[in-house]
Design a protein around this motif. Structure first.
Motif, PDB file in Angstrom:
ATOM      1  N   GLY A  11       4.726   5.997  10.068  1.00 59.92           N
ATOM      2  CA  GLY A  11       4.595   6.943   8.947  1.00 59.92           C
ATOM      3  C   GLY A  11       5.882   7.757   8.804  1.00 59.92           C
ATOM      4  N   THR A  15       9.061   1.747   5.412  1.00 61.64           N
ATOM      5  CA  THR A  15       8.831   0.829   4.452  1.00 61.64           C
ATOM      6  C   THR A  15       9.172   1.361   3.144  1.00 61.64           C
ATOM      7  OG1 THR A  15       6.876  -0.086   5.481  1.00 61.64           O
ATOM      8  CG2 THR A  15       7.017  -0.093   3.183  1.00 61.64           C
ATOM      9  N   ASN A  42       3.165  -3.783   5.059  1.00 62.89           N
ATOM     10  CA  ASN A  42       3.081  -2.788   3.767  1.00 62.89           C
ATOM     11  C   ASN A  42       4.570  -3.123   2.790  1.00 62.89           C
ATOM     12  OD1 ASN A  42       2.159   0.124   5.725  1.00 62.89           O
ATOM     13  ND2 ASN A  42       0.877  -1.515   5.112  1.00 62.89           N
ATOM     14  N   SER A  46       3.789  -4.074  -1.408  1.00 59.20           N
ATOM     15  CA  SER A  46       4.478  -3.131  -2.255  1.00 59.20           C
ATOM     16  C   SER A  46       5.110  -4.009  -3.659  1.00 59.20           C
ATOM     17  CB  SER A  46       5.510  -2.433  -1.590  1.00 59.20           C
ATOM     18  OG  SER A  46       4.968  -1.480  -0.443  1.00 59.20           O
ATOM     19  N   ASP A 184      11.327  18.785   2.766  1.00 60.75           N
ATOM     20  CA  ASP A 184      10.763  19.818   2.105  1.00 60.75           C
ATOM     21  C   ASP A 184      11.786  20.925   1.682  1.00 60.75           C
ATOM     22  OD1 ASP A 184       7.463  20.428   1.372  1.00 60.75           O
ATOM     23  OD2 ASP A 184       9.016  21.634   0.680  1.00 60.75           O
ATOM     24  N   ARG A 186      11.682  23.552   0.380  1.00 62.43           N
ATOM     25  CA  ARG A 186      11.189  24.870   0.247  1.00 62.43           C
ATOM     26  C   ARG A 186      10.848  25.600   1.535  1.00 62.43           C
ATOM     27  NH1 ARG A 186       5.452  23.396  -2.267  1.00 62.43           N
ATOM     28  NH2 ARG A 186       5.986  21.482  -0.712  1.00 62.43           N
ATOM     29  N   ARG A 212      10.472  14.915  -0.123  1.00 60.44           N
ATOM     30  CA  ARG A 212       9.215  14.735  -0.643  1.00 60.44           C
ATOM     31  C   ARG A 212       8.931  14.497  -2.181  1.00 60.44           C
ATOM     32  NH1 ARG A 212       4.919  13.768   1.846  1.00 60.44           N
ATOM     33  NH2 ARG A 212       5.594  14.417   3.974  1.00 60.44           N
ATOM     34  N   VAL A 214       5.962  12.629  -4.667  1.00 62.18           N
ATOM     35  CA  VAL A 214       4.791  11.943  -4.805  1.00 62.18           C
ATOM     36  C   VAL A 214       4.909  10.302  -5.526  1.00 62.18           C
ATOM     37  CG1 VAL A 214       3.934  12.965  -6.813  1.00 62.18           C
ATOM     38  CG2 VAL A 214       2.183  12.041  -4.977  1.00 62.18           C
ATOM     39  N   ARG A 215       6.049  10.440  -6.592  1.00 59.13           N
ATOM     40  CA  ARG A 215       6.343   9.178  -7.160  1.00 59.13           C
ATOM     41  C   ARG A 215       6.455   8.182  -5.912  1.00 59.13           C
ATOM     42  NH1 ARG A 215       3.716  10.747  -9.877  1.00 59.13           N
ATOM     43  NH2 ARG A 215       4.141  12.352 -11.534  1.00 59.13           N
ATOM     44  N   GLU A 217       5.073   7.546  -3.256  1.00 56.73           N
ATOM     45  CA  GLU A 217       4.029   7.002  -2.707  1.00 56.73           C
ATOM     46  C   GLU A 217       3.054   6.332  -3.510  1.00 56.73           C
ATOM     47  OE1 GLU A 217       1.537  10.049  -0.069  1.00 56.73           O
ATOM     48  OE2 GLU A 217       2.617  11.440  -1.539  1.00 56.73           O
ATOM     49  N   GLU A 218       3.375   6.348  -5.056  1.00 57.59           N
ATOM     50  CA  GLU A 218       2.647   5.758  -6.020  1.00 57.59           C
ATOM     51  C   GLU A 218       3.091   4.497  -6.227  1.00 57.59           C
ATOM     52  OE1 GLU A 218       0.885   9.007  -9.063  1.00 57.59           O
ATOM     53  OE2 GLU A 218       3.187   9.118  -8.829  1.00 57.59           O
ATOM     54  N   PRO A 220       4.241   1.508  -4.818  1.00 54.86           N
ATOM     55  CA  PRO A 220       3.801   0.480  -4.432  1.00 54.86           C
ATOM     56  C   PRO A 220       2.529   0.078  -4.844  1.00 54.86           C
ATOM     57  CG  PRO A 220       4.470   1.901  -2.626  1.00 54.86           C
ATOM     58  CD  PRO A 220       4.486   2.746  -3.656  1.00 54.86           C
ATOM     59  N   ALA A 221       1.527   0.863  -5.213  1.00 56.84           N
ATOM     60  CA  ALA A 221       0.372   0.575  -5.949  1.00 56.84           C
ATOM     61  C   ALA A 221       0.380  -0.282  -7.418  1.00 56.84           C
ATOM     62  CB  ALA A 221      -0.593   1.840  -6.226  1.00 56.84           C
ATOM     63  N   LYS A 223       3.161  -2.265  -7.575  1.00 57.77           N
ATOM     64  CA  LYS A 223       4.048  -3.324  -7.343  1.00 57.77           C
ATOM     65  C   LYS A 223       5.296  -3.207  -7.949  1.00 57.77           C
ATOM     66  CE  LYS A 223       0.336  -4.891  -5.632  1.00 57.77           C
ATOM     67  NZ  LYS A 223       0.075  -4.479  -4.043  1.00 57.77           N
TER      68      LYS A 223
END
Ligand SMILES: Nc1ncnc2c1ncn2[C@@H]1O[C@H](COP(=O)(O)OP(=O)(O)OP(=O)(O)O)[C@@H](O)[C@H]1O
Ligand SMILES: Nc1ncnc2c1ncn2[C@@H]1O[C@H](COP(=O)(O)OP(=O)(O)OP(=O)(O)O)[C@@H](O)[C@H]1O
Ligand SMILES: [Mg+2]
Ligand SMILES: [Mg+2]
Lengths: 251, 251
Positions: A11, A15, A42, A46, A184, A186, A212, A214-215, A217-218, A220-221, A223
């Motif tokens: 983790g 990937t 993984n 993706s 991070d 901050r 970090r 979040v985009r 992380e998104e 791969p969902a 493709k």
């Protein structure tokens, strides 16, 4: 140029780095092959929606002699993918005692000579036969290290493995660089960890730090690489910069 | 009550759950022992500053016969710690062929009967002998699952291992629950993943979801639990709630 992305810690962004660095290089008009060597597949998930058969995956590259190594297109122009399959989990057991076992990927990739400018190999979080195959086949290694309090634990084992491989099976293997991931901005802690990683790895640490976002992380969902999914995001800008830094270091 | 925290996937929040759930239970006046069974010793590093000797660690519990299992205080009132040591990495090799190997931790813990209300065991990201020892010794298992697109990969292997252990070595082992970690409220993806985890695990999924909170990343650097480090943070409130949910489920 064959580049392995490795770190036996789970983790840490292997990937995410493999899929987006490969795309970043393809965006500069390079022909890129992304090789997924992780039974968890993984990198494959993706970019690919459909089911992959074991005999059309990198499992066949390693375990089915005489197979021409096959690969498929991805939604990204210039980026091809050699998909993984859960059958890879049996490779270590199946090639038990085979003196040629560490060279299977190298031999398969040599059949593709000249077809690609870059081969990027995603590996599982282990230092077993799959990761060894990747390192034996590669000229370069990129090590993603997560910006976390426990980041440096286990890097010794990884570096030992690199040394062993350089000593015997692949004297040409070099560490292209260390990329700090999931940083991070901050926190004071983030700054301390970055300093600690730079103390240990010096110039090897890429100037580009992946924060970090979040985009990342998104995407791969959907493709998609980060570049079509969220081109203005920090994730896209940073992986683009990393791509340029990699090109600079290998030229 | 002996509870193992396990998931062979790396970086999913096992340690973060172990250290803060253990503290949450200690805060309710329970006597709690946190057992670190990971050679990487992340739970240990989260509470202890000084170096730990191999013969004063859980390595000795498993490999040095006749040792009374030792443990130390932590800064948290009511919370003791059985620290890990890198020597644990040799356990699998050292206990090779020993039919008693899976029972070593169980035997060690039986010598501490009555001293603690809860024993919380942190495990490495593997399904090897260390994790097996933890599951053989435990009545309950908590599975942290990271809210990520790849979250569910590998859970089959974990559940197979649980089934094998229930069949032979520990018929009493139950899954106390699945805790979703590093959840990001802001994304549609997070919501989809949560639904997917609930479809598969149903009532096993704890109502308490741990959202991404940078304070949880920071507290180990200060050798404090989240409760003294950042008592008002979402991390603190959620692990406190998880503690209450665990107490409810075991009563
Ligand atoms: N910079 C980032 N910002 C936000 N999330 C990230 C970032 N990098 C990676 N992630 C997320 O963290 C998780 C782990 O990342 P990733 O899968 O790339 O790690 P890995 O090293 O390949 O893991 P494994 O060892 O399990 O193969 C994924 O859910 C990924 O989307
Ligand atoms: N809810 C959270 N919010 C923010 N960061 C978190 C959260 N939970 C865990 N982390 C951070 O994510 C990283 C991985 O978490 P942790 O070490 O608990 O996972 P693990 O499953 O024990 O990993 P390993 O398999 O390597 O032992 C750590 O840096 C940790 O501080
Ligand atoms: Mg991966
Ligand atoms: Mg851990």
């Amino acid at each position: 140029m064959i580049i392995t992305i490795a770190n036996q810690k789970g983790g840490v962004g292997k990937t995410t780095t493999a899929i987006n660095l490969a795309s970043a290089l393809a965006l500069t008009r390079k022909r890129v092959l992304l090789v997924d060597l992780d039974p968890q597949a993984n990198s494959t998930m993706s970019y690919i929606q459909d089911d992959v058969q074991a005999d059309a995956s990198t499992y066949a590259w390693l375990c089915e002699e005489g197979t021409a190594p096959s690969f498929v297109d991805t939604p990204v122009a210039g980026l091809s993918l050699a998909p993984a399959h859960l059958a890879l989990a049996r490779v270590e057991q199946q090639l038990q005692g085979d003196l040629e076992a560490p060279y299977r990927l190298k031999d398969a990739l040599s059949q593709l000579k000249g077809q690609f400018d870059f081969v990027i190999i995603d590996t599982p979080p282990t230092l077993g036969l799959l990761t060894v195959n990747a390192m034996v086949a590669s000229q370069q290694l990129i090590i993603p290290i997560q910006s976390s309090y426990f980041a440096m634990e286990g890097t010794d084992d990884l570096l030992d493995t690199v040394e062993k491989i350089k000593k015997r099976t692949n004297p040409n293997l070099e560490i292209l660089g260390v990329v700090v991931t999931m940083y991070d901005r901050r926190t004071v802690l983030g700054k301390d960890i970055l300093d600690q990683i730079r103390d240990v790895f010096g110039q090897k640490v890429f100037k580009t730090v992946i924060t970090r976002n979040v985009r990342l992380e998104e995407s791969p969902a959907y493709k998609e690489s980060i570049f079509s999914f969220a081109p203005k995001s920090s994730g896209a800008q940073q992986y683009l910069k990393l791509g340029r830094e990699v090109l600079k270091r290998v030229s």
